[in-house]
Design a protein around this motif. Structure first.
Motif, short mmCIF file in Angstrom:
data_model
loop_
_atom_site.label_atom_id
_atom_site.label_comp_id
_atom_site.label_asym_id
_atom_site.label_seq_id
_atom_site.Cartn_x
_atom_site.Cartn_y
_atom_site.Cartn_z
N LEU A 222 6.13 -45.91 -97.50
CA LEU A 222 7.30 -46.58 -98.30
C LEU A 222 7.67 -48.04 -97.76
CD1 LEU A 222 9.64 -43.41 -99.14
CD2 LEU A 222 7.98 -44.82 -100.64
N GLY A 223 7.10 -48.35 -96.63
CA GLY A 223 7.66 -49.45 -95.84
C GLY A 223 8.94 -49.62 -95.41
N LYS A 224 9.11 -50.82 -94.74
CA LYS A 224 10.47 -51.31 -94.35
C LYS A 224 11.67 -50.99 -95.34
CE LYS A 224 9.76 -54.12 -90.13
NZ LYS A 224 10.85 -53.59 -89.36
N LYS A 225 11.34 -51.34 -96.72
CA LYS A 225 12.43 -51.23 -97.58
C LYS A 225 12.96 -50.20 -97.73
CE LYS A 225 9.38 -50.62 -101.80
NZ LYS A 225 8.09 -50.73 -101.29
N ALA A 226 12.57 -48.87 -97.34
CA ALA A 226 12.90 -47.62 -97.23
C ALA A 226 13.77 -47.25 -96.01
CB ALA A 226 11.69 -46.56 -97.63
N GLN A 227 13.92 -48.02 -95.03
CA GLN A 227 14.39 -47.73 -93.75
C GLN A 227 15.90 -47.61 -94.02
OE1 GLN A 227 13.06 -50.23 -90.46
NE2 GLN A 227 11.01 -49.34 -90.65
N ALA A 228 16.58 -48.69 -94.76
CA ALA A 228 18.14 -48.87 -94.83
C ALA A 228 18.69 -47.67 -95.64
CB ALA A 228 18.49 -50.08 -95.33
N PRO A 229 17.90 -47.06 -97.06
CA PRO A 229 18.38 -46.14 -97.43
C PRO A 229 18.34 -44.99 -96.79
CG PRO A 229 17.02 -47.44 -98.99
CD PRO A 229 16.84 -48.03 -97.56
N ALA A 230 17.12 -44.65 -95.98
CA ALA A 230 17.08 -43.59 -95.23
C ALA A 230 18.41 -43.40 -94.11
CB ALA A 230 15.51 -43.53 -94.76
N GLN B 298 21.17 -44.79 -94.23
CA GLN B 298 22.53 -44.49 -95.02
C GLN B 298 22.50 -42.93 -95.10
OE1 GLN B 298 23.96 -47.36 -94.31
NE2 GLN B 298 25.12 -47.02 -96.27
N ALA B 299 21.44 -42.28 -95.71
CA ALA B 299 21.54 -40.94 -95.90
C ALA B 299 21.88 -40.24 -94.95
CB ALA B 299 20.27 -40.65 -96.69
N ARG B 300 21.20 -40.61 -93.58
CA ARG B 300 21.46 -39.93 -92.35
C ARG B 300 22.80 -40.05 -91.90
NH1 ARG B 300 20.61 -35.50 -89.59
NH2 ARG B 300 20.40 -35.78 -87.38
N ILE B 301 23.13 -41.32 -91.98
CA ILE B 301 24.49 -41.72 -91.57
C ILE B 301 25.70 -40.67 -92.42
CG2 ILE B 301 26.56 -43.39 -91.52
CD1 ILE B 301 24.34 -45.22 -90.90
N SER B 302 25.52 -40.67 -93.42
CA SER B 302 26.43 -39.83 -94.34
C SER B 302 26.15 -38.24 -93.97
CB SER B 302 25.99 -39.94 -95.98
OG SER B 302 26.27 -41.18 -96.29
N GLU B 303 24.88 -37.88 -93.77
CA GLU B 303 24.76 -36.33 -93.24
C GLU B 303 25.58 -36.16 -91.99
OE1 GLU B 303 20.55 -35.38 -92.64
OE2 GLU B 303 20.10 -35.98 -94.46
N LEU B 304 25.69 -37.06 -91.35
CA LEU B 304 26.40 -37.17 -89.81
C LEU B 304 28.01 -37.18 -89.84
CD1 LEU B 304 23.90 -38.82 -87.49
CD2 LEU B 304 24.13 -36.29 -87.88
N GLY B 305 28.57 -37.36 -91.27
CA GLY B 305 30.06 -37.45 -91.25
C GLY B 305 30.29 -39.03 -91.31
N GLN C 90 30.94 -42.74 -92.64
CA GLN C 90 30.88 -43.58 -93.97
C GLN C 90 30.53 -45.02 -93.85
OE1 GLN C 90 35.16 -44.15 -95.74
NE2 GLN C 90 34.39 -42.83 -97.28
N ALA C 91 29.81 -45.29 -94.99
CA ALA C 91 29.23 -46.55 -94.94
C ALA C 91 29.64 -47.39 -96.38
CB ALA C 91 27.93 -46.90 -94.88
N ILE C 92 30.48 -48.57 -96.28
CA ILE C 92 30.96 -49.09 -97.47
C ILE C 92 30.57 -50.61 -97.41
CG2 ILE C 92 32.70 -49.60 -99.04
CD1 ILE C 92 34.31 -47.20 -98.00
N ALA C 93 29.71 -51.26 -97.89
CA ALA C 93 29.05 -52.31 -97.91
C ALA C 93 28.47 -52.46 -96.28
CB ALA C 93 30.08 -53.56 -98.00
N ALA C 94 29.14 -53.58 -95.83
CA ALA C 94 28.50 -53.67 -94.28
C ALA C 94 29.25 -52.94 -93.12
CB ALA C 94 28.40 -54.95 -93.83
N GLN C 95 30.43 -52.16 -93.62
CA GLN C 95 31.49 -51.67 -92.73
C GLN C 95 31.01 -50.02 -92.60
OE1 GLN C 95 34.58 -53.11 -91.97
NE2 GLN C 95 33.40 -54.99 -92.14
N HIS C 96 30.91 -49.63 -91.41
CA HIS C 96 30.95 -48.16 -91.03
C HIS C 96 32.21 -47.67 -90.39
CE1 HIS C 96 26.95 -49.94 -90.63
NE2 HIS C 96 26.54 -48.93 -91.35
N ARG C 97 32.51 -46.19 -90.79
CA ARG C 97 33.58 -45.68 -90.18
C ARG C 97 33.23 -44.23 -89.86
NH1 ARG C 97 36.03 -49.36 -93.13
NH2 ARG C 97 37.92 -50.27 -92.56
N CYS C 98 33.86 -43.89 -88.33
CA CYS C 98 33.36 -42.72 -87.98
C CYS C 98 34.31 -41.62 -88.56
CB CYS C 98 33.95 -42.61 -86.61
SG CYS C 98 35.25 -42.94 -86.15
#
Length: 145
Positions: free
Chosen positions: A110-118, A120-127, A129-137
């Motif tokens: 899938l190349g580099k373009k698939a890295q950011a969505p993957a 994001q999905a992993r960050i969400s799994e770990l609890g 939150q990502a909104i735009a370029a902001q991350h919240r623990c």
């Protein structure tokens, strides 16, 4: 239907995997020892080269081996991919000094373009939150509510 955890973090000599290999995309052969594995059960298997990522495999059929006692071979279905790359990224909470050092897997085809969505999905799994370029623990999310 039971779930059997064979991740590396749970090393137990009576309940181990000796091999997990792909037969075809989405089909796996798993050889293990211990546990009462039955068709329809779920196996959690650590991804090779990862410290905390795992595959969730659904057992289709199991064959028990005579020697050594307790050993079995299962055919299971799971995620379809060609070759996985395991990447390690870090994000910082924008509300506090917390950092998340995490691994995620992405299909190399899938190349580099698939890295950011993957990621994001992993960050969400770990609890997190990502909104735009902001991350919240998780702690900051709780405080915001």
């Amino acid at each position: 239907m039971a779930e059997h955890d064979f991740r590396y973090s749970l090393l137990n000599p009576q309940h181990t995997l000796s091999e997990c290999r792909a037969l075809a995309p989405g089909r796996y052969q798993v050889t293990g020892n211990g546990g009462s594995i039955l068709s329809g059960d779920t196996l959690l298997v650590t991804l090779k080269g990862s410290r905390d990522l795992c595959l969730r495999l659904q057992v289709e059929k199991v064959r028990r081996l005579i020697s050594p006692p307790g050993q079995w071979v299962a055919v299971a279905k799971g995620p379809v991919f060609g070759e996985l790359a395991i990447l390690n990224w870090q994000v910082k909470c924008d509300s506090c000094p917390a950092e998340l050092d995490f691994e995620f897997a992405v299909d190399v085809a899938l190349g580099k373009k698939a890295q950011a969505p993957a990621a994001q999905a992993r960050i969400s799994e770990l609890g997190w939150q990502a909104i735009a370029a902001q991350h919240r623990c998780p702690k900051c999310q709780e405080n915001a509510q």
